[in-house]
Design a protein around this motif. Structure first.
Motif, mmCIF file in Angstrom:
data_model
loop_
_atom_site.group_PDB
_atom_site.id
_atom_site.type_symbol
_atom_site.label_atom_id
_atom_site.label_comp_id
_atom_site.label_asym_id
_atom_site.label_seq_id
_atom_site.Cartn_x
_atom_site.Cartn_y
_atom_site.Cartn_z
ATOM 1 N N GLN A 137 140.829 6.669 3.810
ATOM 2 C CA GLN A 137 139.369 6.676 3.856
ATOM 3 C C GLN A 137 138.754 7.834 3.062
ATOM 4 O OE1 GLN A 137 137.757 7.109 7.752
ATOM 5 N NE2 GLN A 137 138.900 8.950 8.246
ATOM 6 N N THR A 138 139.577 8.533 2.279
ATOM 7 C CA THR A 138 139.056 9.630 1.473
ATOM 8 C C THR A 138 138.680 9.138 0.079
ATOM 9 O OG1 THR A 138 141.140 10.375 0.450
ATOM 10 C CG2 THR A 138 140.670 11.118 2.706
ATOM 11 N N ASP A 139 138.113 10.025 -0.700
ATOM 12 C CA ASP A 139 137.674 9.689 -2.056
ATOM 13 C C ASP A 139 138.704 10.045 -3.113
ATOM 14 O OD1 ASP A 139 135.207 8.732 -1.171
ATOM 15 O OD2 ASP A 139 134.306 10.725 -1.201
ATOM 16 N N ILE A 140 139.911 10.410 -2.694
ATOM 17 C CA ILE A 140 140.958 10.750 -3.652
ATOM 18 C C ILE A 140 142.250 10.047 -3.268
ATOM 19 C CG2 ILE A 140 139.972 13.003 -4.256
ATOM 20 C CD1 ILE A 140 142.002 14.289 -2.385
ATOM 21 N N GLU A 141 143.106 9.832 -4.263
ATOM 22 C CA GLU A 141 144.429 9.271 -3.987
ATOM 23 C C GLU A 141 145.235 10.276 -3.164
ATOM 24 O OE1 GLU A 141 147.448 6.962 -6.818
ATOM 25 O OE2 GLU A 141 147.555 9.122 -7.123
ATOM 26 N N LYS A 142 146.012 9.770 -2.204
ATOM 27 C CA LYS A 142 146.790 10.634 -1.325
ATOM 28 C C LYS A 142 148.281 10.360 -1.505
ATOM 29 C CE LYS A 142 143.705 12.925 1.157
ATOM 30 N NZ LYS A 142 143.691 14.402 1.269
ATOM 31 N N ASP A 143 149.056 11.424 -1.651
ATOM 32 C CA ASP A 143 150.510 11.334 -1.664
ATOM 33 C C ASP A 143 151.002 11.483 -0.223
ATOM 34 O OD1 ASP A 143 153.272 11.703 -1.866
ATOM 35 O OD2 ASP A 143 153.120 12.743 -3.780
ATOM 36 N N ILE A 144 151.591 10.429 0.324
ATOM 37 C CA ILE A 144 152.051 10.465 1.712
ATOM 38 C C ILE A 144 153.578 10.354 1.782
ATOM 39 C CG2 ILE A 144 149.888 9.688 2.734
ATOM 40 C CD1 ILE A 144 150.972 6.880 2.831
ATOM 41 N N SER A 145 154.232 10.868 0.768
ATOM 42 C CA SER A 145 155.694 10.917 0.774
ATOM 43 C C SER A 145 156.184 11.687 1.995
ATOM 44 C CB SER A 145 156.198 11.610 -0.498
ATOM 45 O OG SER A 145 155.716 10.966 -1.661
ATOM 46 N N ASN A 146 157.244 11.171 2.609
ATOM 47 C CA ASN A 146 157.898 11.803 3.759
ATOM 48 C C ASN A 146 157.049 11.800 5.028
ATOM 49 O OD1 ASN A 146 160.280 12.489 2.246
ATOM 50 N ND2 ASN A 146 159.127 14.170 1.331
ATOM 51 N N TRP A 147 155.925 11.097 5.028
ATOM 52 C CA TRP A 147 155.219 10.862 6.283
ATOM 53 C C TRP A 147 156.065 9.894 7.110
ATOM 54 C CZ3 TRP A 147 149.228 10.938 6.515
ATOM 55 C CH2 TRP A 147 148.742 12.022 5.794
ATOM 56 N N VAL A 148 155.763 9.803 8.397
ATOM 57 C CA VAL A 148 156.620 9.034 9.307
ATOM 58 C C VAL A 148 155.792 8.034 10.104
ATOM 59 C CG1 VAL A 148 158.208 9.157 11.268
ATOM 60 C CG2 VAL A 148 158.300 10.913 9.484
ATOM 61 N N LEU A 149 156.233 6.777 10.113
ATOM 62 C CA LEU A 149 155.718 5.757 11.011
ATOM 63 C C LEU A 149 156.708 5.587 12.160
ATOM 64 C CD1 LEU A 149 154.480 2.958 8.577
ATOM 65 C CD2 LEU A 149 153.052 4.200 10.197
ATOM 66 N N SER A 150 156.192 5.411 13.368
ATOM 67 C CA SER A 150 157.083 5.178 14.500
ATOM 68 C C SER A 150 156.357 4.362 15.556
ATOM 69 C CB SER A 150 157.553 6.504 15.102
ATOM 70 O OG SER A 150 156.457 7.255 15.600
ATOM 71 N N ASP A 151 157.144 3.674 16.402
ATOM 72 C CA ASP A 151 156.553 3.014 17.557
ATOM 73 C C ASP A 151 156.656 3.971 18.745
ATOM 74 O OD1 ASP A 151 159.296 2.818 17.683
ATOM 75 O OD2 ASP A 151 159.325 0.821 18.550
ATOM 76 N N SER A 152 156.153 3.537 19.901
ATOM 77 C CA SER A 152 156.029 4.502 20.990
ATOM 78 C C SER A 152 156.615 4.042 22.315
ATOM 79 C CB SER A 152 154.546 4.839 21.209
ATOM 80 O OG SER A 152 153.808 3.677 21.543
ATOM 81 N N GLN A 153 157.051 2.792 22.429
ATOM 82 C CA GLN A 153 157.547 2.299 23.706
ATOM 83 C C GLN A 153 158.982 1.810 23.572
ATOM 84 O OE1 GLN A 153 155.780 2.510 26.560
ATOM 85 N NE2 GLN A 153 154.096 3.460 25.435
ATOM 86 N N GLY A 154 159.724 1.914 24.672
ATOM 87 C CA GLY A 154 161.099 1.425 24.668
ATOM 88 C C GLY A 154 161.969 2.243 23.726
ATOM 89 N N LYS A 155 162.865 1.579 23.031
ATOM 90 C CA LYS A 155 163.709 2.241 22.051
ATOM 91 C C LYS A 155 162.894 2.439 20.779
ATOM 92 C CE LYS A 155 168.109 1.890 19.575
ATOM 93 N NZ LYS A 155 169.308 1.050 19.306
ATOM 94 N N THR A 156 162.460 3.654 20.537
ATOM 95 C CA THR A 156 161.566 3.917 19.416
ATOM 96 C C THR A 156 162.345 4.057 18.109
ATOM 97 O OG1 THR A 156 161.626 6.293 19.840
ATOM 98 C CG2 THR A 156 159.860 5.028 20.882
ATOM 99 N N THR A 157 161.688 3.702 17.025
ATOM 100 C CA THR A 157 162.266 3.761 15.689
ATOM 101 C C THR A 157 161.328 4.530 14.780
ATOM 102 O OG1 THR A 157 163.313 1.606 16.016
ATOM 103 C CG2 THR A 157 163.148 2.398 13.748
ATOM 104 N N LYS A 158 161.888 5.356 13.914
ATOM 105 C CA LYS A 158 161.083 6.099 12.948
ATOM 106 C C LYS A 158 161.416 5.636 11.536
ATOM 107 C CE LYS A 158 160.552 10.332 15.677
ATOM 108 N NZ LYS A 158 160.759 11.816 15.700
ATOM 109 N N PHE A 159 160.375 5.529 10.713
ATOM 110 C CA PHE A 159 160.565 5.184 9.302
ATOM 111 C C PHE A 159 159.890 6.263 8.463
ATOM 112 C CE2 PHE A 159 158.778 3.267 5.403
ATOM 113 C CZ PHE A 159 159.962 2.917 4.761
ATOM 114 N N THR A 160 160.672 6.911 7.618
ATOM 115 C CA THR A 160 160.137 7.946 6.735
ATOM 116 C C THR A 160 159.719 7.318 5.414
ATOM 117 O OG1 THR A 160 161.561 9.622 7.748
ATOM 118 C CG2 THR A 160 160.614 10.131 5.596
#
Length: 574
Positions: A257-280
């Motif tokens: 939602q910003t006015d510039i391109e963002k580098d999000i390398s090495n950011w992490v997505l994860s779920d929150s319930q049960g057996k959680t998984t992380k994706f870098t």
């Protein structure tokens, strides 16, 4: 309050024979960070929904690198870590910093940092500068029946209940927990992106027993300001339970939602319930200004539970940037969970890689009518084009869903290559709303700035005449472009992108496969409306020749209507 200042605050002195006591130091005039609010439970089943709020009452931004939050149990003599601050983060003057337990997904204010630590009844917490147990205590508070070393003056005598917080009373800091805090409804506050203060005191503030804590240094020319990831990249839409239980279509959508391109390398997505998984997120992952980025389940390996779960987005330092929990039993088949301003709602219209559309809203919305998350695009009817980003190379440019006569051979979908170089479309694919697929072979190439027309007789994709959608996927399974419509289509009307750089589409009466779009709007003849109020006047004043002209020029139904009216008066056309 730093322990070294107790003497000065409690001291009294004589001037001219009169006894004077120093006034209690207020947090607003303090020269150090203070703990301003604590929640130890959010009620039954939410006992780990804890947060600690830190306030900067000074006139300068303060870098919390080197600080740490620690706790002690009721009679504990050693520190238990809550959060150590190893990276620079500047709490702005009069601003706040919010820590929360990582399971607290529905907190009303996004925390600046999370860990798995918890705090409980009869505990105490401290903000230290330095190591556990030995670092200088900048501020501390203990409550309930605590008997540990974090009590300042007298312990605060109560434990807050669910949804309540220990809050500083008018921001005062008299070095007495019992007097400085009261119990109020929780209202956590956090820091937005902060900038170091350009003005620095000429000399460090003196301490008697505690070291000087770091104050924000002045910015030098060309130095970068530390920023928070919050309110920059958002989790925008989630597909949890795709139609026919096709797990490959589960996705998580991010929005910049910003006015510039963002580098999000090495950011992490994860779920929150049960057996959680992380994706870098891999290196060189970038998201365009006001652009979208889609991650499908086969790529991220995150399985979202239909019965209740959540998605968290953290930056490379582990700071949570956004989170989107959903309730137990909420994920009906083919309903996506979509951000609508500050809220989340369920919608039957999934919109990966484009603006959210809300239809058949299930919960959390004011009404059930179809609504877009932003202003409608002109001349699109109900179609939803995907925005073009810096990474767009092949786009959808035109389609014809209802040609004259039999549809089977003359329907087409046209692509355009806007990459500036020849592209091989091997493993790219087209798909309609029924998920019928056409995968391009290795021999399919499209020259720079040229078109490729895919005919229905070759793709076996037959578009509906009243509503459908077209999606173009790249070889990684990400949606490169898409367009949809949900209204009856007139014969031989094609739908066209106005220009290669535009997201606006228009209907045209002139299909133009393989060449630049030619948008010709339908030219409807004017409708002639007439009425006869006095037939006698017509008989006397209008010659029969006029009736003959009307009879030949008007369309047959209008002519017959006039003949019928005249017949009622025993008149006839010549």
């Amino acid at each position: 309050m730093p322990r070294g200042r107790i003497f000065f605050l409690a001291s009294a002195f004589f001037v001219g024979g009169f006894l004077f006591f120093t006034a209690p130091t207020q947090a607003e005039n303090s020269d150090h960070l203070v703990i301003s609010q604590i929640q130890i439970t959010n009620g039954a089943g939410k006992t780990s929904n804890d947060f600690i709020e830190i306030h900067n009452p000074t006139g300068q931004s303060i870098d919390i690198k080197g600080y740490r939050l620690v706790k002690r149990t009721q009679t504990g003599a050693t520190d238990i870590p809550v959060k150590s601050f190893t990276d620079s983060f500047f709490i702005p003057s009069q601003g706040y910093f919010l820590w929360a337990n990582s399971d607290y997904l529905d907190i009303s204010t996004m925390p600046n940092a999370t860990t798995t630590a918890t705090i409980a009844s009869d505990n105490g917490i401290a903000l230290r500068f330095g190591s556990n147990d030995t670092g200088a205590i900048i501020d501390s508070v203990a409550w309930g029946e605590a008997q540990n070393g974090f009590i300042e003056g007298a312990v605060f005598p109560q434990n807050a209940e669910g949804g309540q917080a220990l809050m500083r009373n008018n921001n005062q800091d008299t070095n007495n927990n019992s007097a400085d805090f009261l119990i109020t409804p929780s209202s956590p506050r956090h820091a937005e992106a902060s900038v170091p203060s350009p003005e620095i005191p000429s000399t460090p503030i003196p301490h008697t027993e505690t070291p000087t804590v770091p104050i924000a240094p002045a910015l030098s020319a060309g130095s970068a300001s530390p920023i928070s990831c919050q309110n920059t990249i958002l989790v925008n839409e989630i597909m949890i339970n795709p139609e026919d239980s096709n797990a490959d279509y589960e996705f998580v959508e991010l929005y910049n939602q910003t006015d510039i391109e963002k580098d999000i390398s090495n950011w992490v997505l994860s779920d929150s319930q049960g057996k959680t998984t992380k994706f870098t997120l891999p290196a060189n992952t970038k998201i365009a200004s006001h652009g979208f980025l889609i991650f499908y389940r086969p790529q991220i390996k995150i399985t979202l539970n239909n019965s209740g779960d959540g998605v968290k987005l953290s930056d490379a330092s582990g700071q949570i940037c956004d989170a989107s929990p959903y309730n137990s039993g909420a994920a009906d088949e083919d309903m996506s969970y979509s951000r609508k301003n500050a809220n989340w709602v369920w919608t039957s219209t999934a919109t990966p890689n484009t603006t959210n559309i809300f239809t058949e809203i299930k919960s959390g919305a004011a009404d059930s009518s179809s609504q877009k998350n932003s202003d409608s695009i002109s001349n699109t009817s109900s179609a939803a084009p995907a925005p073009l980003t810096a990474s767009s190379t092949i786009i959808l440019n035109e389609f014809l869903s209802n040609p004259k006569g039999a549809d089977t051979d003359k329907e087409f979908i046209e692509l355009k290559n806007i990459s500036g170089k020849t592209m091989n479309l091997e493993k790219w694919r087209l798909e309609d709303s029924s998920r019928k697929k056409f995968v391009f072979s290795s021999s399919t190439v499209i020259s720079a700035n040229e078109f490729l027309t895919v005919w229905s007789k070759d793709s076996n994709i037959s578009l509906n005449n009243s509503n459908d959608a077209i999606k173009l996927f790249n070889p990684d399974g990400q949606i490169a472009d898409q367009i949809s419509y949900n209204e009856p289509v007139d014969d031989n009307f094609s739908y066209n992108r106005v220009s290669a750089s535009s997201t606006i589409w228009q209907w045209s009466t002139v299909p133009s496969p393989g060449i630049d779009n030619f948008i010709s709007q339908p030219n409807h003849p004017p409708t002639i409306i007439f009425s006869i109020t006095n037939v006698a006047e017509i008989r006397e004043e209008m010659p029969c020749l006029l009736f003959g002209i009307l009879a030949t020029k008007l369309n047959p139904s209008a002519s017959q209507a006039l003949i019928n009216i005249l017949a009622l008066e025993n008149l006839k056309l010549p």
